[in-house]
Design a protein around this motif. Structure first.
Motif, mmCIF file in Angstrom:
data_model
loop_
_atom_site.group_PDB
_atom_site.id
_atom_site.type_symbol
_atom_site.label_atom_id
_atom_site.label_comp_id
_atom_site.label_asym_id
_atom_site.label_seq_id
_atom_site.Cartn_x
_atom_site.Cartn_y
_atom_site.Cartn_z
ATOM 1 N N THR C 15 0.838 -1.204 0.000
ATOM 2 C CA THR C 15 0.000 0.000 0.000
ATOM 3 C C THR C 15 0.864 1.241 0.000
ATOM 4 O OG1 THR C 15 -1.826 1.044 1.134
ATOM 5 C CG2 THR C 15 -0.165 0.031 2.489
ATOM 6 N N PHE C 16 0.229 2.394 0.267
ATOM 7 C CA PHE C 16 0.962 3.669 0.210
ATOM 8 C C PHE C 16 2.160 3.637 1.120
ATOM 9 C CE2 PHE C 16 -3.479 4.720 -0.568
ATOM 10 C CZ PHE C 16 -3.358 5.304 -1.812
ATOM 11 N N PHE C 17 3.212 4.316 0.706
ATOM 12 C CA PHE C 17 4.307 4.455 1.660
ATOM 13 C C PHE C 17 4.250 5.889 2.172
ATOM 14 C CE2 PHE C 17 6.273 6.519 -1.887
ATOM 15 C CZ PHE C 17 7.198 7.390 -1.350
ATOM 16 N N PHE C 18 4.747 6.060 3.314
ATOM 17 C CA PHE C 18 4.785 7.413 3.870
ATOM 18 C C PHE C 18 6.204 7.906 3.919
ATOM 19 C CE2 PHE C 18 0.494 7.323 4.772
ATOM 20 C CZ PHE C 18 0.146 6.228 5.521
ATOM 21 N N PHE C 19 6.402 9.100 3.448
ATOM 22 C CA PHE C 19 7.700 9.719 3.712
ATOM 23 C C PHE C 19 7.786 9.945 5.191
ATOM 24 C CE2 PHE C 19 10.001 10.359 0.035
ATOM 25 C CZ PHE C 19 9.156 10.683 -1.028
ATOM 26 N N PHE C 20 8.894 9.699 5.726
ATOM 27 C CA PHE C 20 8.932 9.802 7.171
ATOM 28 C C PHE C 20 10.196 10.471 7.657
ATOM 29 C CE2 PHE C 20 8.815 8.398 11.563
ATOM 30 C CZ PHE C 20 7.475 8.596 11.844
ATOM 31 N N ASP C 21 10.098 11.033 8.792
ATOM 32 C CA ASP C 21 11.241 11.653 9.427
ATOM 33 C C ASP C 21 12.297 10.582 9.682
ATOM 34 O OD1 ASP C 21 12.997 12.890 11.204
ATOM 35 O OD2 ASP C 21 11.395 14.215 11.896
ATOM 36 N N ALA C 22 13.432 10.773 9.043
ATOM 37 C CA ALA C 22 14.460 9.729 9.132
ATOM 38 C C ALA C 22 15.003 9.554 10.537
ATOM 39 C CB ALA C 22 15.582 10.045 8.175
ATOM 40 N N MET C 23 14.515 10.343 11.448
ATOM 41 C CA MET C 23 15.023 10.221 12.809
ATOM 42 C C MET C 23 14.309 9.137 13.620
ATOM 43 S SD MET C 23 17.639 11.840 13.507
ATOM 44 C CE MET C 23 18.393 11.820 11.910
ATOM 45 N N ALA C 24 13.360 8.429 13.012
ATOM 46 C CA ALA C 24 12.655 7.395 13.768
ATOM 47 C C ALA C 24 13.558 6.170 13.932
ATOM 48 C CB ALA C 24 11.386 6.990 13.044
ATOM 49 N N GLN C 25 14.232 6.092 15.060
ATOM 50 C CA GLN C 25 15.194 5.020 15.238
ATOM 51 C C GLN C 25 14.664 3.892 16.110
ATOM 52 O OE1 GLN C 25 18.893 5.032 14.773
ATOM 53 N NE2 GLN C 25 18.683 6.594 13.200
ATOM 54 N N ASP C 26 13.473 4.023 16.639
ATOM 55 C CA ASP C 26 12.921 2.973 17.460
ATOM 56 C C ASP C 26 12.633 1.760 16.564
ATOM 57 O OD1 ASP C 26 9.692 2.441 19.053
ATOM 58 O OD2 ASP C 26 11.571 1.324 19.172
ATOM 59 N N PRO C 27 13.301 0.624 16.804
ATOM 60 C CA PRO C 27 13.160 -0.523 15.899
ATOM 61 C C PRO C 27 11.716 -0.975 15.738
ATOM 62 C CG PRO C 27 14.329 -1.146 17.922
ATOM 63 C CD PRO C 27 14.206 0.309 17.936
ATOM 64 N N ARG C 28 10.989 -0.933 16.810
ATOM 65 C CA ARG C 28 9.603 -1.388 16.719
ATOM 66 C C ARG C 28 8.813 -0.479 15.773
ATOM 67 N NH1 ARG C 28 4.527 -1.744 19.385
ATOM 68 N NH2 ARG C 28 3.938 -3.951 19.455
ATOM 69 N N ASP C 36 3.113 -1.550 7.847
ATOM 70 C CA ASP C 36 2.033 -0.725 7.294
ATOM 71 C C ASP C 36 2.177 -0.602 5.791
ATOM 72 O OD1 ASP C 36 1.643 1.650 10.042
ATOM 73 O OD2 ASP C 36 0.760 -0.318 9.617
ATOM 74 N N ASN C 37 3.423 -0.450 5.369
ATOM 75 C CA ASN C 37 3.664 -0.321 3.938
ATOM 76 C C ASN C 37 3.307 -1.588 3.185
ATOM 77 O OD1 ASN C 37 4.505 2.296 3.927
ATOM 78 N ND2 ASN C 37 6.673 1.825 4.050
ATOM 79 N N MET C 38 3.615 -2.696 3.826
ATOM 80 C CA MET C 38 3.407 -3.954 3.136
ATOM 81 C C MET C 38 1.986 -4.471 3.308
ATOM 82 S SD MET C 38 6.286 -4.718 1.652
ATOM 83 C CE MET C 38 6.827 -6.407 1.497
ATOM 84 N N ARG C 39 1.364 -4.083 4.370
ATOM 85 C CA ARG C 39 -0.001 -4.537 4.582
ATOM 86 C C ARG C 39 -0.894 -3.734 3.679
ATOM 87 N NH1 ARG C 39 -2.226 -5.875 9.697
ATOM 88 N NH2 ARG C 39 -0.501 -4.753 10.660
ATOM 89 N N GLY C 40 -1.936 -4.340 3.244
ATOM 90 C CA GLY C 40 -2.656 -3.530 2.281
ATOM 91 C C GLY C 40 -4.142 -3.589 2.412
ATOM 92 N N ASP C 41 -4.741 -2.790 1.620
ATOM 93 C CA ASP C 41 -6.154 -2.933 1.388
ATOM 94 C C ASP C 41 -6.263 -3.790 0.145
ATOM 95 O OD1 ASP C 41 -6.605 0.465 2.391
ATOM 96 O OD2 ASP C 41 -6.786 -1.396 3.536
ATOM 97 N N ALA C 42 -7.038 -3.348 -0.770
ATOM 98 C CA ALA C 42 -7.210 -4.205 -1.937
ATOM 99 C C ALA C 42 -6.104 -3.980 -2.946
ATOM 100 C CB ALA C 42 -8.557 -3.913 -2.570
ATOM 101 N N TYR C 178 11.207 2.784 3.646
ATOM 102 C CA TYR C 178 10.590 1.954 4.689
ATOM 103 C C TYR C 178 10.028 0.675 4.080
ATOM 104 C CZ TYR C 178 11.148 5.148 8.492
ATOM 105 O OH TYR C 178 11.687 5.907 9.471
ATOM 106 N N LEU C 179 10.847 0.091 3.238
ATOM 107 C CA LEU C 179 10.467 -1.186 2.644
ATOM 108 C C LEU C 179 11.588 -2.183 2.916
ATOM 109 C CD1 LEU C 179 9.147 0.015 -0.821
ATOM 110 C CD2 LEU C 179 7.795 -1.026 1.013
ATOM 111 N N PRO C 180 11.273 -3.469 2.938
ATOM 112 C CA PRO C 180 12.339 -4.446 3.196
ATOM 113 C C PRO C 180 13.277 -4.546 1.999
ATOM 114 C CG PRO C 180 10.272 -5.571 2.718
ATOM 115 C CD PRO C 180 9.954 -4.110 2.764
#
Lengths: 405, 407, 252
Positions: C15-28, C36-42, C178-180
């Motif tokens: 699904t959509f990817f979000f541009f994100f603040d590259a400072m998010a270092q929390d692994p979880r 979220d990126n990989m999970r999708g709707d239809a 934010y993709l594998p």
């Protein structure tokens, strides 16, 4: 000269000689009967496995033994045919097979099963599958219908005339799917096989699995089973080793053989005991003979006969006795063994039923391999030899003075 | 009578060497025969006991459909009442109810089909002594989530160890697929490698938690206090629970009873053959002895000893020889059995490792059932009689006049 | 050897990817965003699956419709012999429709471990979904460049309850997308069991996602499966009512 002497000595005292000979005869006879019974069961079991499972020789894809999958099936091409033709004089017949897993589905049920693609004509040369047909008709070589084992038919609730779906994985990942009509039901003795086996004609199975001209195993049956290893190595020499492997039944049945060897070892021990007993009996007889003739020997020696010559004569006497006994023993046992070979002792009662359930005939089989007789004869001969040494020793130790009665 | 005995006895020792050889032969032959028979008997017994102990128990109870198609849904509905009855039945020594599901066991490298058996540790230990077969780890003793016991044969193939993680996948009662992770609590080894590869044990409570709402019991195995009354026990319960299939070990494994029977028959045959061989040797020797003494016998007859006495004398001689030998042989046999029976013989040394694959333990305790000793004694007596007759009869037929002149 | 991998089905419904603040270092947090990126709707995708083996290589083409994690419909379009074969997934159940015999067969549990269409994915892989966020514990190991992407490297360990055979998963996440990028699965002895490479991140059907997914199990010979997406539409409207047995036989 000495030989004639020895021979005549024997017949001087007919009764005594006869008794001793009969002792040896009996020994040989017993040993042969015992061995024959042991081997009989052993041979029969191997025979069964060979007939119903592995055959004497199998040609397989080189990877098949380690990973039996349809992808590791062998290509039955002209080269193989040519190879078989080349050794046709030693090959009795061959049995092509293709086997693999498939899902069997009815409207209501799905069940894992094992499909065996066979050539009914060749397969019948190997075993009595045809006789196990209990309903419907047997496959023909190009049949598009299938046969089910009785257990599986029962579980799926189908019988002759019904159709089932077969679904599986074919060669190199292709999907194998088809709707097949049940033409016949076969009774298989072993429950694991009965609950899962489906028979198809070879071409139909090859089409189903998209494996044209391919087999999972090609059984080769030699005219003379004794030449199995020789034939196998010849085939191996003529085959492309990068793709094919040639296996003998010994390799395929390794585990079973290991167990049987152990069993045989047990009976070896048993026979060993028998021999000891026999040896003692023989010894006793010889001993008696010696004691009886002490005076005679003493006389001969004091008259001038060299001890070594006397010893030689005595030794030869015992050899003659043994030989006669052995030959007589063999001659007696041959007809009896042969009789039981063709008419094995039938077992009865529960025991018989159980054996029959597993597909074996409820009998006590005997073996008639010539090697059997030779082996026993040899052993008894050695025994006689050893026992015969005693009189020699005695002759040399004889104190002439003490012997006069 | 007494003089006859004395004379016979002394006659034997007139030719000590020959007599000793004969006696010795009998001793050795009989002793060896006993030893080997005991070995075989011990092996048979061991196999039997092990199979019962580790696999079949005495009686098993199932839902009739479960036998054909081992699906979780074929449970024993009457488990509650049945277990109460079994618990209070004085004839039942122990019993255990099991939940059984077919499934797949997956590690990082392999996936294999297994029988998942959910047990109540306590009752299972009493019934098939699983706790005694643990070779690594513990028998459900540690706490910890979803413990599982795997067989050594399986552990070797899948590289599992104590505390290894694995995933079991199986169907619940609704037909849905359930996957759950388990940790290896212990590794067991029974005498049967094939079973060790197929069976894995988990806690009944854990398994049933995944399986559905209530507890499902697919199999009940029980041990009885008196093994001779198994049929009776079976019939009693069949009467109360006609819808269930109840089978004794003999019905569960006809091959086991077949092997037992066959084994015993073979033992008997072996003993008979050995005795036969001995008898033959004995007859020979005695005949020789008679011939040797023809002049002497002739003399005795001429001097007035009546034929019956001569017959008796020869008979006694043979009898003494045989009894001495047989006695010695049997004593030796009993002693050797007592010694090896206690320490056991390890057959693995002589290549018996493959026995495990077929359910035989490798350590065997030779022994021979008391019936055998009795039978043996009987056989020996018969043998004595038969062997004694021939020479004695021979002696009878002698004509004194000829005999005296015989050389 | 069948391998278990993270989200086969999710991949089908990126699904959509979000541009994100590259400072998010929390692994979880990182994992959550990837998920979220990989999970999708239809979604609707067209793919080619290449199975590589020591002795042969096979290509299968398919069309796939999916909704979330629980619903998917796959239609095989090539090669000719398999054309028309279709699979329906609902929850943890799979049905297979084979046109040549006009039958629908439900996959029994005993088949779940078997490979799907001869590939390195098993039937079970198709249906099983484990939440990488909830079912694992996460640890950020380092940053490094992998396959041309600047990545966070995370270590994931399954929680005791999670029915997963691996003891450890090393996960490379592209900081940009934010993709594998790469996943390595390890067994309990610390040996590598399988590797999954995600390559060729492209924009398709309105999203960036890796269009090539390559699964390489650790075996002796040459063996792997490559899934290449050739077309994708993430705007498609699908409901649960689409994923029926009826549609399974009718889908074209």
């Amino acid at each position: 000269m000495l030989i004639i002497l020895a021979w005549r000595n024997l017949w001087r005292n007919k009764k005594r000689s006869l008794i001793t000979i009969s002792s040896v005869l009996f020994a040989v006879f017993l040993a042969i009967m015992f061995d024959s019974m042991e081997r009989g069961s052993y041979e029969r079991m191997i025979d069964s496995m060979v007939k119903y499972s592995t055959g004497y020789i199998q040609i397989q894809d080189v990877l098949y033994e380690e990973e039996p999958s349809i992808d590791n099936s062998l290509l039955f091409d002209q080269d193989i045919e040519a190879l078989l033709a080349k050794h046709a004089d030693r090959i009795d017949y061959y049995v092509p097979r293709i086997q693999n897993f498939a899902l069997a589905a009815t409207e209501s049920q799905t069940r894992g099963s094992y499909v065996m693609g066979i050539d009914p004509e060749f397969e019948s040369k190997l075993n009595d599958l045809r006789d196990d047909l209990i309903e419907g008709e047997f496959l023909t070589s190009n049949d598009q219908d299938i046969m089910l084992a009785d257990g599986l038919a029962g579980i799926l609730g189908v019988s002759v005339g019904d159709s089932i779906v077969l679904l599986g994985q074919g060669f190199q990942g292709s999907t194998a799917a088809g709707l097949y009509r049940i033409k016949g039901i076969v009774e298989l003795k072993m429950p694991e096989m009965s609950n899962s086996t489906i028979y198809m004609s070879l071409p139909a199975a090859q089409w189903f699995y998209m494996a044209n001209d391919r087999l999972t195993s090609l059984i080769v049956m030699p005219r003379n089973p004794r030449h199995t290893s020789q034939l196998a190595s010849d085939l191996r020499a003529g085959i492309d080793k990068e793709w094919y492997a040639v296996l003998t039944w010994e390799q395929m049945l390794k585990d079973l053989l290991a167990l049987m060897k152990f069993d045989l070892a047990g009976s070896m021990v048993m026979m060993g005991i028998l021999y000891i007993v026999i040896a003692f009996g023989l010894f006793g007889t010889i001993l008696t003979m010696m004691i009886e003739r002490q005076r005679e020997f003493g006389m001969l020696i004091s008259l001038g006969m060299k001890r070594s010559r006397l010893a030689a004569v005595v030794f030869m006497e015992s050899i003659f006795i043994s030989l006669s006994g052995i030959i007589a023993g063999i001659m007696l046992s041959i007809p009896i063994v042969l009789y039981f070979y063709y008419n094995p002792i039938p077992l009865s009662g529960e025991m018989a039923e159980t054996i029959a359930e597993y597909g074996f005939e409820a009998v006590l089989p005997f073996s008639a391999t010539p090697a059997l007789f030779v082996k026993q004869a040899r052993i008894v001969l050695v025994l006689a030899f050893v026992v015969g040494l005693y009189p020699i020793k005695k002759v040399f130790q004889l104190d002439i003075m003490k012997v006069k009665r | 009578m007494k003089t006859l005995l004395k004379i016979s006895w002394r006659n034997i020792w007139r030719n000590p060497k020959r007599s000793l050889v004969m006696i010795f032969a009998i001793i050795i032959g009989l002793w060896a025969g006993i030893f080997v028979s005991s070995l075989m008997f011990g092996l048979l017994q061991a196999r039997f006991e092990t199979s019962i102990e580790q696999q079949f128990s005495h009686i098993q109870i199932h839902h009739p459909e479960f036998i054909k198609d081992r699906q979780l849904k074929y449970g024993i509905a009457q488990w509650e009442s049945l277990s109460r009855e079994l618990a209070s039945d004085p004839m039942v020594k122990a019993f255990s109810g099991r939940t059984m599901a077919n499934g797949m066991l997956a590690t990082a490298t392999l996936t294999r089909g297994v029988n998942i058996i959910g047990v109540d540790p306590e009752s299972e230990a009493l019934t098939i002594r699983l706790d005694g077969n643990i070779i690594e780890g513990t028998y459900f003793e540690e706490g910890g989530r979803n413990p599982i016991l795997v067989g050594r044969a399986l552990a070797e193939k899948t590289k599992l160890q104590e505390r290894s993680r694995l995933v079991l996948t199986f169907q619940n009662l609704d037909g849905e697929l359930i996957s759950a992770s388990f940790r290896v609590a212990g590794i067991f080894q029974t005498a049967n490698n094939m079973l060790d590869e197929m069976n894995v044990y988990v806690l009944q409570s854990d398994l049933n938690g995944y399986v559905g709402q209530e507890m499902v019991i697919n199999e009940i195995a029980l041990l009885a206090n008196d093994t001779d009354r198994l049929n009776e026990i079976r019939d009693t319960y069949l009467a109360s629970y006609p819808g269930l299939t109840i089978r004794t070990w003999a019905e569960l494994s006809p091959e086991l009873s077949y092997i037992q029977e066959l084994g015993q028959t073979m033992l008997l045959v072996i003993l008979i053959i050995i005795l036969f061989a001995l008898a033959f040797g004995l007859v020979n020797t005695m005949l020789m002895s008679v011939y040797e003494r023809i002049p002497e016998l002739g003399m005795l007859m001429a001097v007035g000893m009546n034929r019956r006495r001569i017959f008796g004398m020869i008979m006694f001689e043979t009898a003494f020889l045989t009894f001495l030998g047989a006695f010695g042989g049997m004593i030796l046999g009993v002693i050797s059995n007592m010694i090896t029976g206690r320490t056991g013989l390890d057959l693995a040394v002589v290549g018996g490792e493959s026995l495990k694959d077929f359910g035989y333990p490798t350590i065997v305790y030779p022994n021979l059932g008391p019936e055998f000793y009795i039978m043996l004694t009987g056989l020996v007596i018969i043998m004595v009689f038969i062997t004694a007759i021939f020479p004695a009869v021979k002696a009878l037929r002698l004509k004194p006049a000829e005999a005296v002149r015989k050389e | 050897m069948q391998t278990s991998f993270l989200r086969f089905v999710l991949f089908l419904s990126a699904t959509f990817f979000f541009f994100f603040d590259a400072m998010a270092q929390d692994p979880r947090e990182i994992i959550r965003r990837v998920e979220d990126n990989m999970r999708g709707d239809a979604s609707y995708t067209e793919m080619t699956m290449t199975t590589v083996r020591p002795r042969f290589t096979r290509e299968v083409s398919m069309k796939s419709w999916s909704l979330g994690e629980d619903y998917a419909l796959i239609l095989v379009t090539a090669p000719a012999r398999d054309q028309g074969t279709a699979f329906l997934k609902r929850g943890r159940e799979i049905w297979n429709f084979v046109p040549s015999i006009d039958r629908t067969v439900k996959m029994p549990p005993s088949m779940m471990a078997q490979s799907w269409m001869g590939s390195d994915f098993s039937n079970d892989d198709l249906v099983r979904g484990n939440s990488t966020v909830d079912d694992y514990t996460h640890r950020l190991l380092r940053s490094e460049t992998m396959n041309g992407h600047d990545c966070w490297v995370l270590e994931l360990k399954p929680k005791p309850d999670t029915p997963v055979v691996y003891d450890k998963v090393i996960y490379w996440v592209s900081k940009q997308y934010y993709l594998p990028v790469k996943v390595e699965n390890y067994d309990e002895f610390g040996d590598l069991a399988s590797t999954i490479n995600f390559r060729e991140i492209k924009r398709m059907g309105g999203r960036d996602f890796p269009t090539v997914m390559e699964v390489i199990p650790v075996t002796r010979g040459e063996q792997r499966t490559i899934l290449t997406t050739t077309k994708a539409d993430f705007g498609i409207k699908l409901t649960q009512g689409f994923f029926t047995l009826q549609n399974l036989t009718n889908i074209r």
